[in-house]
Design an enzyme around this catalytic site. Structure first.
Site, short mmCIF file in Angstrom:
data_model
loop_
_atom_site.label_atom_id
_atom_site.label_comp_id
_atom_site.label_asym_id
_atom_site.label_seq_id
_atom_site.Cartn_x
_atom_site.Cartn_y
_atom_site.Cartn_z
N ARG A 114 -4.77 0.72 -6.57
CA ARG A 114 -5.01 2.00 -7.24
C ARG A 114 -6.30 2.10 -8.04
O ARG A 114 -6.77 3.19 -8.32
CB ARG A 114 -3.84 2.32 -8.16
CG ARG A 114 -2.66 2.90 -7.43
CD ARG A 114 -1.43 2.77 -8.25
NE ARG A 114 -1.13 1.37 -8.48
CZ ARG A 114 -0.09 0.93 -9.17
NH1 ARG A 114 0.74 1.78 -9.73
NH2 ARG A 114 0.13 -0.36 -9.31
N TYR A 138 14.40 -9.58 -6.94
CA TYR A 138 14.41 -8.12 -6.77
C TYR A 138 15.69 -7.65 -6.10
O TYR A 138 16.28 -6.64 -6.49
CB TYR A 138 13.20 -7.65 -5.95
CG TYR A 138 11.93 -7.55 -6.75
CD1 TYR A 138 11.69 -6.46 -7.60
CD2 TYR A 138 10.95 -8.54 -6.69
CE1 TYR A 138 10.53 -6.37 -8.35
CE2 TYR A 138 9.79 -8.46 -7.44
CZ TYR A 138 9.58 -7.37 -8.26
OH TYR A 138 8.44 -7.27 -9.01
O1 CP3 Z 1 -3.40 -7.76 -2.89
C1 CP3 Z 1 -3.52 -6.73 -2.19
O2 CP3 Z 1 -4.48 -5.96 -2.30
C2 CP3 Z 1 -2.51 -6.48 -1.07
C3 CP3 Z 1 -1.43 -5.62 -1.36
C4 CP3 Z 1 -0.28 -6.03 -2.27
C5 CP3 Z 1 0.52 -5.05 -2.88
N1 CP3 Z 1 1.56 -5.68 -3.48
C6 CP3 Z 1 0.30 -3.60 -2.82
C7 CP3 Z 1 0.98 -2.71 -3.78
C8 CP3 Z 1 0.27 -7.27 -2.59
C9 CP3 Z 1 -0.24 -8.65 -2.24
C10 CP3 Z 1 1.43 -7.04 -3.35
C11 CP3 Z 1 2.31 -8.12 -3.83
C12 CP3 Z 1 3.42 -7.77 -4.71
N2 CP3 Z 1 4.22 -6.68 -4.68
C13 CP3 Z 1 3.91 -8.64 -5.71
C14 CP3 Z 1 3.39 -10.00 -5.99
C15 CP3 Z 1 2.12 -9.99 -6.75
C16 CP3 Z 1 2.26 -9.70 -8.20
O3 CP3 Z 1 1.59 -8.77 -8.66
O4 CP3 Z 1 3.02 -10.41 -8.86
C17 CP3 Z 1 4.98 -8.00 -6.33
C18 CP3 Z 1 5.80 -8.53 -7.46
C19 CP3 Z 1 5.17 -6.76 -5.65
C20 CP3 Z 1 6.25 -5.79 -5.91
C21 CP3 Z 1 5.69 -4.48 -6.30
N3 CP3 Z 1 5.04 -3.61 -5.47
C22 CP3 Z 1 5.77 -3.88 -7.57
C23 CP3 Z 1 6.42 -4.51 -8.79
C24 CP3 Z 1 5.15 -2.65 -7.46
C25 CP3 Z 1 5.11 -1.56 -8.49
C26 CP3 Z 1 4.41 -1.95 -9.69
C27 CP3 Z 1 2.93 -1.84 -9.51
O5 CP3 Z 1 2.21 -2.78 -9.83
O6 CP3 Z 1 2.52 -0.76 -9.08
C28 CP3 Z 1 4.65 -2.51 -6.16
C29 CP3 Z 1 3.88 -1.38 -5.62
C30 CP3 Z 1 2.55 -1.70 -5.01
N4 CP3 Z 1 2.27 -2.75 -4.18
C31 CP3 Z 1 1.38 -0.92 -5.14
C32 CP3 Z 1 0.39 -1.54 -4.36
C33 CP3 Z 1 -1.02 -1.08 -4.11
C34 CP3 Z 1 1.24 0.39 -5.89
C35 CP3 Z 1 1.81 1.46 -5.05
C36 CP3 Z 1 1.20 2.83 -5.29
O7 CP3 Z 1 0.16 3.16 -4.69
O8 CP3 Z 1 1.80 3.60 -6.03
#
Ligand code: CP3
Length: 655
Positions: free
Chosen positions: A342, A463
């Site tokens: 984002r 989760y």
């Molecule tokens: O690294 C990258 O650029 C690749 C994409 C990626 C995403 N999530 C995209 C995403 C990767 C590698 C992840 C991993 C992920 N997802 C983790 C492990 C890494 C970490 O940060 O600890 C976890 C715990 C998740 C689970 C997850 N997905 C959460 C908790 C959330 C919501 C909270 C948040 O940070 O927004 C997501 C959503 C998410 N995953 C978004 C993105 C770009 C945001 C979605 C949006 O556009 O609204």
């Protein structure tokens, strides 16, 4: 030392850079020179001030008569010019007073600043990037324009789409053109620039306003060279100052190869200088390989028509892959967890048209997002755009991403029975991830590694059990302690699913895989050993042998020796641990990745460099080090700061 590093960054390295700026022609020429480019500035417009026409006066007369409800000011220069023109005939104070009685709308900070000089307060400010669509959307939320008399200060050409959108909403619109643009009196330089572009002698063309594009094509038409100009631009990197200019490029069947987040000349030149040589090489290589590079997307790139085997060999010898194997490299490779997200305009643009899950399930767009981040940042590896929770959907527990709240599992797993109900993983259900990897790998520079990933079983289980994020993991640990048998069954199921999933990602083109065990740091050593380690050993041992595994977690300072036992080739460190101490403890026979606090990216360039240097000094240039953050990049991180970080790591460690 920092000064020296700053100077060597951001260089065009002698590329030929053409600009069409008129009013600030000298300034842009100096900027290009300063950044190591060979400038050609061909002013493309001449401003015809309105004092020579009657429209400013007509507007002033009507405004003084109280005939407007709202005035929309599109540009700072235009706002100032309007006042100047009006002042030739009317008392400025009366004019300001009359303006104050209307609802004043400003497009971005520049008209706001111009109005402040007149002590005028703006009623509605349209936030950046402020295209005409943003203005319409803002008005929709903040004002009722139905039946209202609205004056629009225009700058340069009239924006038909904008005016008609306002009229559709019921506004009575009066256009107030402040400048009319004419071709410069001497179009010789413009003709020469066109000839040079046609011959592909210019490397980069910079557009700092929409009007420049109209005039460029007008002159090219006069020369009968419009087609040839389009041909030349296929081999020329196109820089655009901002979204409005990029939109105009689209209208001409072109796309911007680079657009900064802040629509400022300084940002455009500085940022495109740093990546210019890379982009020129990319666009010309694509053109040579038959890619139509006029209006192209990142996924259209073809780096080589060579064999798959040859590509793999190049990637195997890339800086990133060497570091994973503890081999010496010419510089320290860097990528950033969550680098495609984002905080990046390119991501927000695509994401605004669909939900997060829809984006994950559209391979071409997921690949485009992945590639955009690499192009923008110039990092050494791409990570496929997906999420660690995609895997829980085929396991049958239901998945949702609600706005602002993050992920939610619809049917949390809270008992042994619920564990038994977890479905067998059908690997084909995540075909869209494999497809995204295939598309990305085809378009990605062979010198850059492609990272596939999955959540590690513990974090995914947390989760599935909690139903979403958690602070204390009561339910997760509850199941673990109360029903260890069910816990191990669940971990076995997740281990098997994750192994299959990752090996399929490797088949589809992932060169490395990362396991995100983001929340495993909540466990005691004894619990890790009993409830997690055996499954991690099993998982890592089943990953295709030639593919390095990066194993990342946060809060894992007290677990690192055991995490190493799982057999991963690279350990990811969070920012809480001291990199020097942690690596010594882990042993230099395992590569490490990390570990700058992501929040440092909210400070200044100087501070970012200082703190990155500290970490790099702890790594001491040892083979097997990959620079990264200690956790994912945060949504509001300024891109400009990220660029400064990536460049610093490369420059400082260059041997
Ligand atoms: O690294 C990258 O650029 C690749 C994409 C990626 C995403 N999530 C995209 C995403 C990767 C590698 C992840 C991993 C992920 N997802 C983790 C492990 C890494 C970490 O940060 O600890 C976890 C715990 C998740 C689970 C997850 N997905 C959460 C908790 C959330 C919501 C909270 C948040 O940070 O927004 C997501 C959503 C998410 N995953 C978004 C993105 C770009 C945001 C979605 C949006 O556009 O609204």
């Amino acid at each position: 030392m920092y000064d020296q590093i700053m100077k060597s960054q951001y260089s065009f390295e002698g590329l030929k850079v053409t600009a069409f700026e008129s009013r600030r022609a000298n300034e842009i020429e100096k900027l290009i020179l300063y950044h190591g480019g060979v400038p050609r500035v061909a002013p493309s417009m001449r401003e015809v001030p309105l004092s020579e026409s009657s429209e400013a006066f007509k507007f002033a007369k009507e405004l003084l008569a109280g005939n407007f409800d709202m005035v929309i000011l599109m540009t700072g220069v235009g706002t100032r010019a309007l006042v100047k023109a009006v002042a030739e005939k009317y008392a400025v104070n009366d004019f300001i007073k009359a303006l104050r009685k209307t609802t004043i709308v400003a497009r971005g900070p520049k008209p706001v600043a111009a109005l402040r000089e007149m002590k005028l307060k703006v009623d509605i400010v349209v936030p950046e990037p402020n295209t005409w669509r943003d203005i319409v959307a803002t008005l929709e939320n903040e004002a009722d324009i139905k039946g209202k008399k609205v004056a629009v200060q225009e700058y340069g050409i009239s924006n038909k789409e904008f005016i008609s959108a306002l009229r559709k909403k019921g506004a009575k619109v009066t256009k107030v053109p402040i400048y009319k643009w004419a071709l410069p009196e001497d179009i010789g330089p413009l003709k020469d620039a066109i000839k040079s572009i046609v011959l592909a002698k210019e490397d980069i063309a910079l557009f700092t306003s929409s009007q420049q594009i109209y005039h460029l094509f007008e002159v090219a038409s006069k020369m009968g060279s419009k087609k040839k100009l389009m041909g030349g631009l296929k081999k020329t990197v196109i820089g655009s100052i901002g979204p409005t200019t990029s939109e105009t490029l689209h209208r001409f069947g072109l796309s911007a190869d680079y657009e900064p987040d802040s629509p400022k000349m300084g940002n455009l030149i500085r940022e495109i200088a740093r990546i210019g040589p890379t982009l020129v090489n990319k666009k010309r290589t694509a053109n040579k390989n038959g890619v139509s590079t006029s209006n192209w997307r990142k996924v259209d790139m073809i780096w080589s028509k060579g064999s798959h085997k040859k590509r793999k060999e190049i990637t195997r010898n890339s800086v990133f892959m060497k570091a994973c194997r503890l081999e010496k490299t010419d510089y320290t490779p860097v990528w950033l967890m969550r680098q495609a997200g984002r905080y990046m305009r390119e991501y927000r643009d695509i994401r605004s048209k669909m939900t997060f899950l829809e984006l994950c399930k559209t391979p071409e767009l997921a690949a485009e997002v992945t590639l955009s981040a690499v192009d923008r940042l110039d990092v050494d590896a791409a990570i496929i755009f997906a999420d660690i929770l995609l895997i829980v959907e085929p396991l049958g527990v239901g998945l949702e991403f609600s706005k602002g709240e993050g992920p939610r599992i619809k049917r949390p797993v809270r008992s042994g029975k619920a564990v038994d109900r977890i479905k067998d993983f059908d690997p084909e259900s995540l075909q869209h991830v494999y497809d995204a990897l295939k598309i990305t790998r085809r378009a990605l520079d062979p010198n850059k590694a492609l990272i596939g990933f999955a959540g590690a079983p513990f974090t995914v289980a947390s989760y599935m059990i909690e139903g979403g994020g958690s602070r204390n993991y009561e339910n997760t640990k509850g199941l673990m302690y109360k029903d260890p048998g069910a816990w191990h069954v669940m971990m076995e199921k997740l281990t098997l699913a994750t192994t299959t999933y990752l090996n399929n990602q490797i088949d589809a083109g992932a060169d490395v895989v990362q396991l995100f065990d983001s929340w495993v740091g909540c466990l005691s050593r004894d619990d890790y050993k009993e409830f997690v380690l055996p499954h991690m050993k099993e998982l890592v041992s089943k990953i295709e042998k030639e593919t390095p595994v990066i194993h990342f977690g946060t809060g894992t300072g007290a677990l690192l020796d055991m995490i190493k036992e799982s057999g991963s080739q690279v350990l990811g460190l969070d920012w809480r641990v001291d990199l020097a101490k942690a690596w010594r403890q882990i042993g230099y026979d395992t590569a490490v990745q990390g570990n700058l606090d992501p929040v440092v990216l909210f400070s200044t360039h100087m501070e970012i460099r200082k703190r990155a240097k500290k970490i790099l000094d702890k790594a001491k240039g040892r083979p097997g080090y990959i620079f990264n953050l200690g956790h994912g990049i945060l949504p509001k991180t300024p891109v400009d700061n990220v660029l400064a970080l990536v460049d610093f790591v490369h420059e400082y460690t260059q041997k």
